[in-house]
Design an enzyme around this catalytic site. Sequence first.
Site, PDB file in Angstrom:
ATOM      1  N   THR A  37      36.415  37.827  40.413  1.00  0.00           N
ATOM      2  CA  THR A  37      35.963  38.414  41.669  1.00  0.00           C
ATOM      3  C   THR A  37      36.621  39.881  41.700  1.00  0.00           C
ATOM      4  O   THR A  37      36.109  40.621  42.416  1.00  0.00           O
ATOM      5  CB  THR A  37      36.737  37.811  42.764  1.00  0.00           C
ATOM      6  OG1 THR A  37      38.312  37.579  42.213  1.00  0.00           O
ATOM      7  CG2 THR A  37      36.159  36.318  42.820  1.00  0.00           C
ATOM      8  N   ARG A  41      40.960  39.920  33.918  1.00  0.00           N
ATOM      9  CA  ARG A  41      42.642  39.703  33.917  1.00  0.00           C
ATOM     10  C   ARG A  41      42.938  38.685  32.784  1.00  0.00           C
ATOM     11  O   ARG A  41      41.860  37.928  32.395  1.00  0.00           O
ATOM     12  CB  ARG A  41      42.960  39.124  35.486  1.00  0.00           C
ATOM     13  CG  ARG A  41      42.995  40.183  36.333  1.00  0.00           C
ATOM     14  CD  ARG A  41      43.347  39.287  37.640  1.00  0.00           C
ATOM     15  NE  ARG A  41      43.309  40.304  38.940  1.00  0.00           N
ATOM     16  CZ  ARG A  41      43.609  40.053  40.117  1.00  0.00           C
ATOM     17  NH1 ARG A  41      43.911  38.553  40.548  1.00  0.00           N
ATOM     18  NH2 ARG A  41      43.361  40.598  41.177  1.00  0.00           N
ATOM     19  N   SER A 131      47.396  42.028  40.473  1.00  0.00           N
ATOM     20  CA  SER A 131      47.507  41.433  41.857  1.00  0.00           C
ATOM     21  C   SER A 131      48.879  40.917  42.154  1.00  0.00           C
ATOM     22  O   SER A 131      49.828  41.384  41.703  1.00  0.00           O
ATOM     23  CB  SER A 131      46.484  40.793  42.490  1.00  0.00           C
ATOM     24  OG  SER A 131      46.435  40.788  43.628  1.00  0.00           O
ATOM     25  N   LYS A 141      40.646  46.747  36.764  1.00  0.00           N
ATOM     26  CA  LYS A 141      39.395  46.731  37.813  1.00  0.00           C
ATOM     27  C   LYS A 141      38.809  47.996  37.721  1.00  0.00           C
ATOM     28  O   LYS A 141      39.523  49.106  37.577  1.00  0.00           O
ATOM     29  CB  LYS A 141      39.796  46.146  38.954  1.00  0.00           C
ATOM     30  CG  LYS A 141      40.949  46.796  39.601  1.00  0.00           C
ATOM     31  CD  LYS A 141      41.127  45.991  40.963  1.00  0.00           C
ATOM     32  CE  LYS A 141      40.164  45.924  42.009  1.00  0.00           C
ATOM     33  NZ  LYS A 141      40.540  45.476  43.471  1.00  0.00           N
ATOM     34  N   ASP A 293      49.962  45.442  44.391  1.00  0.00           N
ATOM     35  CA  ASP A 293      49.131  46.279  43.975  1.00  0.00           C
ATOM     36  C   ASP A 293      48.802  46.491  45.622  1.00  0.00           C
ATOM     37  O   ASP A 293      47.784  47.306  45.854  1.00  0.00           O
ATOM     38  CB  ASP A 293      47.747  45.910  43.178  1.00  0.00           C
ATOM     39  CG  ASP A 293      46.975  44.821  43.879  1.00  0.00           C
ATOM     40  OD1 ASP A 293      47.322  43.612  44.266  1.00  0.00           O
ATOM     41  OD2 ASP A 293      45.663  44.915  43.812  1.00  0.00           O
ATOM     42  N   ASP A 295      47.153  44.860  47.925  1.00  0.00           N
ATOM     43  CA  ASP A 295      45.758  44.463  48.505  1.00  0.00           C
ATOM     44  C   ASP A 295      45.810  43.410  49.502  1.00  0.00           C
ATOM     45  O   ASP A 295      44.751  43.005  49.817  1.00  0.00           O
ATOM     46  CB  ASP A 295      44.607  44.686  47.588  1.00  0.00           C
ATOM     47  CG  ASP A 295      44.758  43.490  46.627  1.00  0.00           C
ATOM     48  OD1 ASP A 295      46.088  42.769  46.606  1.00  0.00           O
ATOM     49  OD2 ASP A 295      43.844  43.000  45.934  1.00  0.00           O
ATOM     50  N   GLU A 377      39.738  37.787  54.507  1.00  0.00           N
ATOM     51  CA  GLU A 377      39.562  36.501  53.653  1.00  0.00           C
ATOM     52  C   GLU A 377      40.780  35.684  53.779  1.00  0.00           C
ATOM     53  O   GLU A 377      41.994  36.225  53.893  1.00  0.00           O
ATOM     54  CB  GLU A 377      39.130  36.882  52.492  1.00  0.00           C
ATOM     55  CG  GLU A 377      40.184  37.939  51.514  1.00  0.00           C
ATOM     56  CD  GLU A 377      39.863  38.323  50.085  1.00  0.00           C
ATOM     57  OE1 GLU A 377      38.547  38.121  49.932  1.00  0.00           O
ATOM     58  OE2 GLU A 377      40.546  38.886  49.484  1.00  0.00           O
ATOM     59  N   SER A 379      42.575  34.459  51.851  1.00  0.00           N
ATOM     60  CA  SER A 379      43.825  34.448  50.722  1.00  0.00           C
ATOM     61  C   SER A 379      44.440  36.194  51.171  1.00  0.00           C
ATOM     62  O   SER A 379      45.084  36.722  50.220  1.00  0.00           O
ATOM     63  CB  SER A 379      43.156  34.982  49.603  1.00  0.00           C
ATOM     64  OG  SER A 379      42.026  35.708  49.418  1.00  0.00           O
TER      65      SER A 379
END
Length: 515
Positions: A37, A41, A131, A141, A293, A295, A377, A379
């Site tokens: 996604t 990784r 992440s 990424k 990171d 995010d 989202e 998560s």
Amino acid sequence: MVSELAGTLTKQKIDTNALREQFFKPQGTPVPVKFGTSGHRGSLGTGFCALHARAIAQAVARIHKEQNITGPILVGGDTRLMSRDTADICAEVLAGNGLPVILPDMPLPTPVFSFEIISGRASASLNGTASHNPPQDMGLKYNPSNGGPADASLTSLIEKYANEYMAHPEEIKSVSLEEARQQGLVCGTDVITPYITALAKFIDFKAIAQSPLKFAVHPLGGSSLAFYEAIKAKYHLDNVDIVSKVQDPTFYFIPIDHDGKIRMDPSSKYPMSPLIKFVEDGTYDFAGASDPDADRFGCATKEGGLIAPNHALCVMADYLYRHNKVRDAHSIGRTLGTTSLLDRIAASYGLKLDEVNVGFKYFVEGIVKREYILAGEESAGMSVSGWTPEKDGIFAVCLLMEIMATEGDIAGLYNKLTAKHGTPYYTRVDVPTDEETKKRVKGLKAADFETLHQVAGEKVTRVRDTDGIKVYLQSSWFLVRPSGTENILKIYAETFVSPKHLDGLIEAAKNLLAK
């Protein structure tokens, strides 16, 4: 304060020297490049190694040349063990192909890569991060010119080219950083000032500064530290404490997660336990965090303890709309597994609700076209139109502090929303399975459920078969998705009926799909 944040230290010893050696000299054949996604990784060694970084960078260089993409590529990474090395390797390969590179000398948050692209200072980016995954993991990424995560067609091309170079590494071009700098192909830049200045267009820092509340922020050992420090200084946030400034690639100071692993997840009660303690004992009214990171976001409050990401997203969406923070937008976006309370909030304001597959890349077009008041989202990722088409944990933490400063505790605001729209009961359960079952579930189509008319006492209203199987009911839903990396089925479920009904949904999902 740092010692108080140490929490439960893991007894697991991380051998950084061994991991570094595995990165440069993996014991075994490296796995092929495969984008999930958000990037490729894997565990340091055969899962992710120096060759992966070199091959992906060469693939990106080839694409830029083939598609005549000009402008510098921003390269960097977070605070993980091999993030700096990965960034340097990518810079050397890109420069070896004659492409200009911006290589800041500090860790960079994922949203800042995106911000630099949409601001026109970079044409694309390569970002070394995994992440919130355990310290032994690493990844890379790519974000193209729209600033968001690369879409499936682009990542497929990167995979194709990168795997060709994995098989023929002698075709990868490279020069040393010293030579690249001498040639003017690699340079640094100030990435902090533009970002924190632009942030004030959305965040009322004056309201935060003037609030009598006490705020705590924890970067979880990640790349957001310098940015939180700069925000605190620029906007005179004397009531905001950065409660830990430790940066160590083993992340030894993060309490272990539910499965005994170190995982820097700001939405999990285990890594967040020190911050939860701070609000429970009254030291702070609010404690926010972002992952390495930056995010993803997490927060705890005096009234609610750890706030579920779904709850925070609802409060933020409602606040953003009522205060007209995102002008001209007309939709709320959410992923398949995110709370449908957002649907009810959207409907109450006459807004559209856009449900997308799992992955922030599916929001990019809508954010760029300024459609979303909030895209979120479950998560713990979110952004808004007019900002980055990437998840931004720093933005989210600052917005939540503003909401606390101006309207009250996040938990109390969420309770007001549920009093108006109904209370959802939500969960996610991971069910162990095997490859055969995963393959079967992945191949299921909505047509396979034509005879399914009722589940857990409710009428089936719709079945969706993209990115898993989602069954919609009158006042509830459940979603089953096979994991891409583990032998588990992820079952998400939500109901506005009762906790008992939620249990029934999970059992029904297991019976229908997990056999």
